[in-house]
Design a protein around this motif. Structure first.
Motif, PDB file in Angstrom:
ATOM      1  N   GLU A  30      42.446  -9.382 -11.474  1.00  0.00           N
ATOM      2  CA  GLU A  30      42.304  -9.531 -12.926  1.00  0.00           C
ATOM      3  C   GLU A  30      40.945  -9.039 -13.428  1.00  0.00           C
ATOM      4  N   LEU A  31      40.385  -8.032 -12.752  1.00  0.00           N
ATOM      5  CA  LEU A  31      39.109  -7.467 -13.170  1.00  0.00           C
ATOM      6  C   LEU A  31      39.298  -6.326 -14.168  1.00  0.00           C
ATOM      7  N   LEU A  32      40.523  -5.782 -14.222  1.00  0.00           N
ATOM      8  CA  LEU A  32      40.804  -4.687 -15.146  1.00  0.00           C
ATOM      9  C   LEU A  32      42.301  -4.590 -15.374  1.00  0.00           C
ATOM     10  N   LYS A  33      42.670  -3.825 -16.397  1.00  0.00           N
ATOM     11  CA  LYS A  33      44.069  -3.547 -16.695  1.00  0.00           C
ATOM     12  C   LYS A  33      44.284  -2.039 -16.614  1.00  0.00           C
ATOM     13  N   ILE A  34      45.339  -1.635 -15.921  1.00  0.00           N
ATOM     14  CA  ILE A  34      45.652  -0.216 -15.774  1.00  0.00           C
ATOM     15  C   ILE A  34      46.932   0.090 -16.553  1.00  0.00           C
ATOM     16  N   ASP A  35      46.822   1.001 -17.525  1.00  0.00           N
ATOM     17  CA  ASP A  35      47.993   1.496 -18.245  1.00  0.00           C
ATOM     18  C   ASP A  35      48.308   2.896 -17.745  1.00  0.00           C
ATOM     19  N   SER A  36      49.271   3.544 -18.360  1.00  0.00           N
ATOM     20  CA  SER A  36      49.697   4.863 -17.892  1.00  0.00           C
ATOM     21  C   SER A  36      48.584   5.901 -17.982  1.00  0.00           C
ATOM     22  N   ASN A  37      47.705   5.759 -18.957  1.00  0.00           N
ATOM     23  CA  ASN A  37      46.627   6.736 -19.098  1.00  0.00           C
ATOM     24  C   ASN A  37      45.302   6.095 -19.507  1.00  0.00           C
ATOM     25  N   LYS A  38      45.123   4.815 -19.132  1.00  0.00           N
ATOM     26  CA  LYS A  38      43.932   4.110 -19.592  1.00  0.00           C
ATOM     27  C   LYS A  38      43.571   2.973 -18.637  1.00  0.00           C
ATOM     28  N   ILE A  39      42.284   2.702 -18.515  1.00  0.00           N
ATOM     29  CA  ILE A  39      41.785   1.535 -17.783  1.00  0.00           C
ATOM     30  C   ILE A  39      40.899   0.730 -18.727  1.00  0.00           C
ATOM     31  N   GLU A  40      41.091  -0.571 -18.731  1.00  0.00           N
ATOM     32  CA  GLU A  40      40.269  -1.446 -19.558  1.00  0.00           C
ATOM     33  C   GLU A  40      39.722  -2.571 -18.689  1.00  0.00           C
ATOM     34  N   VAL A  41      38.396  -2.727 -18.690  1.00  0.00           N
ATOM     35  CA  VAL A  41      37.751  -3.782 -17.915  1.00  0.00           C
ATOM     36  C   VAL A  41      37.907  -5.102 -18.661  1.00  0.00           C
ATOM     37  N   THR A  42      38.331  -6.147 -17.978  1.00  0.00           N
ATOM     38  CA  THR A  42      38.477  -7.465 -18.595  1.00  0.00           C
ATOM     39  C   THR A  42      37.124  -8.167 -18.652  1.00  0.00           C
ATOM     40  N   LEU A  43      37.068  -9.259 -19.393  1.00  0.00           N
ATOM     41  CA  LEU A  43      35.836 -10.058 -19.421  1.00  0.00           C
ATOM     42  C   LEU A  43      35.479 -10.547 -18.018  1.00  0.00           C
ATOM     43  N   LYS A  44      36.496 -10.929 -17.274  1.00  0.00           N
ATOM     44  CA  LYS A  44      36.288 -11.378 -15.895  1.00  0.00           C
ATOM     45  C   LYS A  44      35.729 -10.250 -15.027  1.00  0.00           C
ATOM     46  N   GLY A  45      36.086  -9.019 -15.369  1.00  0.00           N
ATOM     47  CA  GLY A  45      35.680  -7.885 -14.557  1.00  0.00           C
ATOM     48  C   GLY A  45      34.338  -7.280 -14.905  1.00  0.00           C
ATOM     49  N   ARG A  46      33.758  -7.650 -16.040  1.00  0.00           N
ATOM     50  CA  ARG A  46      32.513  -7.019 -16.474  1.00  0.00           C
ATOM     51  C   ARG A  46      31.370  -7.138 -15.460  1.00  0.00           C
ATOM     52  N   PRO A  47      31.218  -8.272 -14.802  1.00  0.00           N
ATOM     53  CA  PRO A  47      30.149  -8.333 -13.792  1.00  0.00           C
ATOM     54  C   PRO A  47      30.358  -7.368 -12.621  1.00  0.00           C
ATOM     55  N   PHE A  48      31.564  -6.799 -12.509  1.00  0.00           N
ATOM     56  CA  PHE A  48      31.875  -5.917 -11.385  1.00  0.00           C
ATOM     57  C   PHE A  48      32.077  -4.469 -11.843  1.00  0.00           C
ATOM     58  N   VAL A  49      31.510  -4.123 -12.997  1.00  0.00           N
ATOM     59  CA  VAL A  49      31.746  -2.783 -13.543  1.00  0.00           C
ATOM     60  C   VAL A  49      31.186  -1.703 -12.620  1.00  0.00           C
ATOM     61  N   ARG A  50      30.107  -2.009 -11.876  1.00  0.00           N
ATOM     62  CA  ARG A  50      29.590  -1.020 -10.932  1.00  0.00           C
ATOM     63  C   ARG A  50      30.629  -0.727  -9.852  1.00  0.00           C
ATOM     64  N   ASN A  51      31.297  -1.752  -9.374  1.00  0.00           N
ATOM     65  CA  ASN A  51      32.350  -1.555  -8.365  1.00  0.00           C
ATOM     66  C   ASN A  51      33.485  -0.704  -8.917  1.00  0.00           C
ATOM     67  N   ILE A  52      33.835  -0.937 -10.182  1.00  0.00           N
ATOM     68  CA  ILE A  52      34.920  -0.182 -10.806  1.00  0.00           C
ATOM     69  C   ILE A  52      34.538   1.296 -10.912  1.00  0.00           C
ATOM     70  N   CYS A  53      33.308   1.547 -11.321  1.00  0.00           N
ATOM     71  CA  CYS A  53      32.844   2.934 -11.428  1.00  0.00           C
ATOM     72  C   CYS A  53      32.862   3.635 -10.072  1.00  0.00           C
ATOM     73  N   MET A  54      32.617   2.891  -9.011  1.00  0.00           N
ATOM     74  CA  MET A  54      32.574   3.496  -7.677  1.00  0.00           C
ATOM     75  C   MET A  54      33.909   4.116  -7.287  1.00  0.00           C
ATOM     76  N   ALA A  55      35.003   3.614  -7.835  1.00  0.00           N
ATOM     77  CA  ALA A  55      36.318   4.188  -7.526  1.00  0.00           C
ATOM     78  C   ALA A  55      36.442   5.600  -8.081  1.00  0.00           C
ATOM     79  N   PHE A  56      35.709   5.902  -9.150  1.00  0.00           N
ATOM     80  CA  PHE A  56      35.724   7.240  -9.738  1.00  0.00           C
ATOM     81  C   PHE A  56      34.722   8.175  -9.070  1.00  0.00           C
ATOM     82  N   ASP A  57      33.794   7.620  -8.341  1.00  0.00           N
ATOM     83  CA  ASP A  57      32.689   8.387  -7.760  1.00  0.00           C
ATOM     84  C   ASP A  57      33.195   9.158  -6.540  1.00  0.00           C
ATOM     85  N   VAL A  58      33.728  10.351  -6.784  1.00  0.00           N
ATOM     86  CA  VAL A  58      34.346  11.105  -5.692  1.00  0.00           C
ATOM     87  C   VAL A  58      33.323  11.548  -4.656  1.00  0.00           C
TER      88      VAL A  58
END
Length: 454
Positions: free
Chosen positions: A410-438
């Motif tokens: 429950e750190l983010l929501k994934i739609d067909s063409n969008k990702i939205e970070v939840t309030l619960k996920g905000r402290p982990f935004v660096r981790n979320i960005c790392m998934a994009f860091d090819v």
């Protein structure tokens, strides 16, 4: 905060003040000439529309703060001021020679080191030298970092007279035990005095920097610091995690043992308590570890979707081109990065040869530019999308797969063409960005390059 989530996601990761991150710059193919071409292209596209930003690094400090990861030179000899200012102005003029028009300055920030190490007279000399061949944007913003112990009325007035309206003070923590450990002794009364002076003179935004996760720092220390902060009610706050990287920063961060640092669980408790106390008096979390009152421009920018992030941190407005002046400063043309040499002596020598003092950098390719946009969106708006081909990259499906586990948590929501970070996920935004860091995914570091994400 769920302790199992802290344990699960507390890994080493970038803070994403840039993408690609510095360890993944392609320094082998970089050159000064490529950097100049990159900057000229960006300048020609953007100067007349939005202006440029300047960051000026003033590296001198009279004493060493052991929490600090910045490039600095410790000295009590103030004779170093004049030669350094002359060198910075020489560097600025080398950049001016690249442009066909006068630059329009939208933002200017003095960082360090300790900018208020310099005398008020020398600071005015520096700024007037910068402005002599420039034009000010209609809504320009000048800011500086002040040390509460040595920021005088004269400093504040001198900088106010040349256009500064924002100041941020490094507070860190008010507890004496913690202050002794980090070698930063400054009583609450000093911060109160410096804050009041700025407001009395007419500064419209006063910020405080507070750090959690410092050596010997407890939950009660954080509570004490936040409660005192609420008394002064600064317009904005940076409330961020101590980055313990002694293997990179050298002996400056080796004044205490790892065992003296709070655990990851305690650090998150410190942050959650601080956030709760700040919310009680009207502070809003506007980005990773940053808070602002609704009256501050940083909050307004976050609400309007104009929040920007670069090597200076979060900014209320964006310029495509940012020039860094002084030792170790990093410039950003959007299409490329360039970092100045870190040695003051080498910096002087290169400028005497009429050479820009750049020693490494990176020119972004098409994939870099797309991923940079996604990471900037996540860091500033807590969401990103790929509704057009412009925002698609080959490894995006792999990134989405990596984020599925975070969606389950429950750190983010994934739609067909969008990702939205939840309030619960905000402290982990660096981790979320790392998934994009090819680049990080393609080549995992063999040694720890970054601080822990929690």
């Amino acid at each position: 905060m769920n302790k199992s989530l802290v344990n699960k996601y507390n890994i080493a990761g970038p803070r994403y003040t840039s993408y690609p991150t510095v360890p993944y710059w392609d320094v082998e193919t970089f050159s000064r000439e490529k950097w100049k071409s990159s900057l000229i292209e960006s300048y020609n596209e953007s100067n007349s529309k939005e202006g440029i930003s300047l960051y000026i690094h003033l590296p001198f400090c009279e004493s060493l703060c052991t929490f600090c990861g910045c490039n600095k030179r410790i000295t009590k000899q103030h004779s170093v001021e004049s030669p350094y200012i002359k060198a910075v102005l020489k560097e600025w003029h080398l950049y001016l020679e690249l442009f066909d028009t006068k630059p329009i300055i939208k933002e200017l920030h003095l960082g360090g080191g300790t900018p208020t190490f310099f005398s008020p007279e020398n600071l005015k000399l520096l700024i007037n030298g910068i402005l002599k061949a420039s034009i000010l944007a209609p809504e320009y913003e000048f800011s500086f970092e002040g040390h509460p112990n040595n920021t005088t009325r004269e400093h504040l007035q001198a900088l106010y007279d040349v256009g500064f309206r924002r100041v941020s003070y490094g507070v860190q923590d008010y507890n004496e035990t913690v202050q002794r450990a980090i070698h930063r002794i400054q009583p609450f009364e000093n911060v109160k005095r410096a804050t009041a002076l700025a407001r009395e003179i007419g500064y419209t935004s006063v910020g405080h920097d507070i750090i959690f996760g410092l050596p010997f720092q407890t939950i009660d220390h954080i509570k004490e610091t936040i409660l005192k902060t609420k008394v002064l009610l600064p317009d904005r706050l940076a409330f961020y995690s101590y980055a313990h990287v002694p293997w990179i920063k050298g002996n400056g961060q080796r004044g205490f043992d790892d065992s003296n640092l709070p655990s990851a669980e305690v650090k998150r408790e410190q942050y959650e308590l601080g956030k709760e106390l700040l919310a009680e008096v009207g502070y809003h979390e506007i980005g990773m570890d940053h808070f602002a009152l609704t009256t501050d421009a940083l909050y307004q920018s976050a609400i309007n979707g104009n929040l920007h992030r670069n090597f200076m941190g979060y900014s209320a407005s964006k310029t495509q081109a940012m020039i860094g002046l002084g030792v170790s400063s990093i410039s950003d043309s959007w299409y490329g990065f360039a970092q100045n040499i870190k040695s003051i002596e080498s910096y002087y020598n290169l400028l005497e040869e009429d050479t820009l003092p750049v020693f490494r950098g990176h020119i972004l390719n098409a994939e870099d530019l797309i991923i940079r946009r996604h990471i900037l969106n996540l860091m500033c708006q807590f969401e990103t999308s790929w509704t057009t081909d412009y925002l698609w990259f080959n490894e995006l499906p792999d990134a989405i797969i990596k984020l599925k586990e975070m969606e389950k948590d429950e750190l983010l929501k994934i739609d067909s063409n969008k990702i939205e970070v939840t309030l619960k996920g905000r402290p982990f935004v660096r981790n979320i960005c790392m998934a994009f860091d090819v680049l990080l995914q393609r080549k995992k570091p063999e040694m720890q390059l970054f601080s822990m994400t929690v």
